[in-house]
Design a protein around this motif. Structure first.
Motif, short mmCIF file in Angstrom:
data_model
loop_
_atom_site.label_atom_id
_atom_site.label_comp_id
_atom_site.label_asym_id
_atom_site.label_seq_id
_atom_site.Cartn_x
_atom_site.Cartn_y
_atom_site.Cartn_z
N VAL A 36 48.62 29.12 43.71
CA VAL A 36 48.18 30.36 44.16
C VAL A 36 48.95 30.82 45.19
O VAL A 36 49.31 32.02 45.30
N PHE A 37 49.89 30.07 46.06
CA PHE A 37 50.84 30.62 46.96
C PHE A 37 51.96 31.10 46.20
O PHE A 37 52.57 32.44 46.33
N TRP A 38 52.40 30.58 44.98
CA TRP A 38 53.37 31.07 44.24
C TRP A 38 53.14 32.54 43.49
O TRP A 38 54.06 33.33 43.52
N LYS A 39 52.01 32.66 43.12
CA LYS A 39 51.53 34.08 42.68
C LYS A 39 51.71 35.12 43.61
O LYS A 39 51.81 36.23 43.41
N LEU A 40 51.87 34.76 45.01
CA LEU A 40 52.14 35.80 45.92
C LEU A 40 53.59 36.13 46.23
O LEU A 40 53.80 37.35 46.80
N ASP A 41 54.32 35.14 45.87
CA ASP A 41 55.72 35.18 46.26
C ASP A 41 56.47 36.63 45.53
O ASP A 41 56.31 36.91 44.50
N GLY A 42 57.20 37.09 46.42
CA GLY A 42 58.03 38.04 46.06
C GLY A 42 57.23 39.59 46.15
O GLY A 42 57.90 40.44 45.67
N THR B 203 40.84 45.14 38.84
CA THR B 203 39.97 45.10 37.94
C THR B 203 38.85 45.91 38.20
O THR B 203 38.62 46.62 39.49
N PRO B 204 37.73 46.35 37.33
CA PRO B 204 36.86 47.50 37.93
C PRO B 204 36.10 46.87 38.96
O PRO B 204 35.59 47.85 39.89
N SER B 205 35.84 45.56 39.37
CA SER B 205 34.93 44.98 40.32
C SER B 205 35.91 45.45 41.74
O SER B 205 35.54 44.90 43.03
N GLY B 206 37.49 45.51 41.51
CA GLY B 206 38.15 45.44 42.79
C GLY B 206 39.02 44.34 43.15
O GLY B 206 39.76 44.19 44.09
N THR B 207 38.89 43.32 42.15
CA THR B 207 39.64 42.03 42.41
C THR B 207 40.97 42.52 42.75
O THR B 207 41.91 42.95 42.02
N ASN B 208 41.69 41.65 43.47
CA ASN B 208 42.98 41.67 43.93
C ASN B 208 43.46 40.21 44.21
O ASN B 208 42.83 39.25 44.72
N LEU B 209 44.82 40.05 44.42
CA LEU B 209 45.43 38.86 44.59
C LEU B 209 45.23 38.37 46.08
O LEU B 209 44.60 37.23 46.10
N LEU B 210 45.13 39.04 47.00
CA LEU B 210 44.86 38.63 48.36
C LEU B 210 43.54 38.59 48.63
O LEU B 210 43.38 37.34 49.33
N GLY B 211 42.57 39.03 48.03
CA GLY B 211 41.19 38.77 48.01
C GLY B 211 40.82 37.36 47.62
O GLY B 211 40.13 36.70 48.09
N LEU B 212 41.66 37.01 46.46
CA LEU B 212 41.20 35.72 45.87
C LEU B 212 41.74 34.77 46.85
O LEU B 212 40.99 33.49 47.01
N VAL B 213 42.84 34.95 47.63
CA VAL B 213 43.37 33.90 48.50
C VAL B 213 42.28 33.79 49.73
O VAL B 213 42.06 32.73 49.96
N ALA C 202 41.71 26.05 40.03
CA ALA C 202 42.25 26.43 38.85
C ALA C 202 41.86 27.64 38.30
O ALA C 202 42.50 28.53 37.93
N ARG C 203 40.18 27.87 38.55
CA ARG C 203 39.61 29.17 37.84
C ARG C 203 40.32 30.46 38.72
O ARG C 203 40.67 31.46 38.04
N HIS C 204 40.60 30.41 40.04
CA HIS C 204 41.00 31.59 40.61
C HIS C 204 42.44 31.92 40.25
O HIS C 204 43.12 32.96 40.58
N ALA C 205 43.12 30.63 40.27
CA ALA C 205 44.66 30.83 40.06
C ALA C 205 44.72 31.18 38.62
O ALA C 205 45.98 31.93 38.36
N GLY C 206 44.07 30.97 37.73
CA GLY C 206 43.94 31.69 36.45
C GLY C 206 43.84 33.22 36.57
O GLY C 206 44.29 33.85 35.87
N HIS C 207 42.82 33.58 37.32
CA HIS C 207 42.90 35.01 37.49
C HIS C 207 43.96 35.48 38.15
O HIS C 207 44.38 36.51 37.74
N MET C 208 44.52 34.98 39.21
CA MET C 208 45.88 35.08 39.76
C MET C 208 46.78 35.27 38.58
O MET C 208 47.90 36.21 38.87
N ASP C 209 46.94 34.23 37.79
CA ASP C 209 48.14 34.44 36.79
C ASP C 209 47.94 35.74 36.00
O ASP C 209 48.83 36.63 35.74
N ILE C 210 46.70 36.16 35.65
CA ILE C 210 46.55 37.47 34.95
C ILE C 210 46.76 39.00 35.85
O ILE C 210 47.53 39.51 35.39
N LEU C 211 46.44 38.74 37.08
CA LEU C 211 46.76 39.83 38.11
C LEU C 211 48.54 39.99 38.09
O LEU C 211 48.91 41.21 38.33
N ARG C 212 48.76 38.76 38.36
CA ARG C 212 50.36 38.63 38.54
C ARG C 212 50.88 39.25 37.36
O ARG C 212 52.07 40.13 37.49
#
Length: 169
Positions: free
Chosen positions: A27-33, A44-54, A142-152
């Motif tokens: 999760v932290f790594w997905k934010l890096d850089g 996503t249409p619902s507005g999901t973003n990396l920071l909101g998942l954190v 893990a579920r949300h880290a997977g979402h973050m994988d896709i968003l990243r």
């Protein structure tokens, strides 16, 4: 000097905790850089973003580990039922720091209590063990880290669950 037990040979609690930590680190790594706009960009249409998942993961760490087992989470400046939304007034550093503090508070509970310890989440009429909670939070993270994988990947093409190791190839 003793060599630490690798987590793939460790006792149950250490194995569960290490598994949770692996996903938390991702999760932290997905934010890096990324810059602030990239972290907040609705993907996503619902507005999901990396920071909101954190922000959401910080809430569930406090809820499932701290509040469920009799602790008190820090006061939140937002409605925890609306924890995936990030407003422009919420500094990125504040949300990332919240997740770090929630993780540390959860780690205190995990370290202190035996796996069979029972707790009751204040928002549900159930009793759970720390063991169940660890398994649940491994899945949740893990579920949300997977979402973050896709968003990243959609943001800048970066893939994987950890930074590449230099020289491996």
């Amino acid at each position: 000097m003793t060599t630490p037990t690798p987590t793939y040979l460790a006792a149950e609690k250490q194995t569960l905790h290490a598994s949770l930590d692996r996903h938390r680190d991702a999760v932290f790594w997905k934010l890096d850089g990324l810059d602030d706009e990239q972290l907040r960009r609705p993907m996503t249409p619902s507005g999901t973003n990396l920071l909101g998942l954190v922000k959401h993961l910080a809430c569930v760490e406090y809820g499932w580990f701290v509040e469920t087992f009799g602790g008190e989470a820090e006061p939140l400046w937002f409605d925890p039922h609306d924890d995936m939304r990030v407003t422009p007034e919420e500094p990125t550093k504040r949300i990332v720091a919240l997740y770090a503090r929630a993780r540390a508070a959860a780690d205190t509970v995990i370290t202190r209590l035996p796996l069979d310890t029972q707790g009751t989440p204040p928002w549900r009429d159930i009793t759970v063990s720390l063991r169940w909670t660890l398994v649940h939070m491994i899945g949740e993270t893990a579920r949300h880290a997977g979402h973050m994988d896709i968003l990243r990947e959609l943001t800048d093409g970066t893939t994987g669950d950890h930074p590449p190791v230099m020289g491996s190839g």
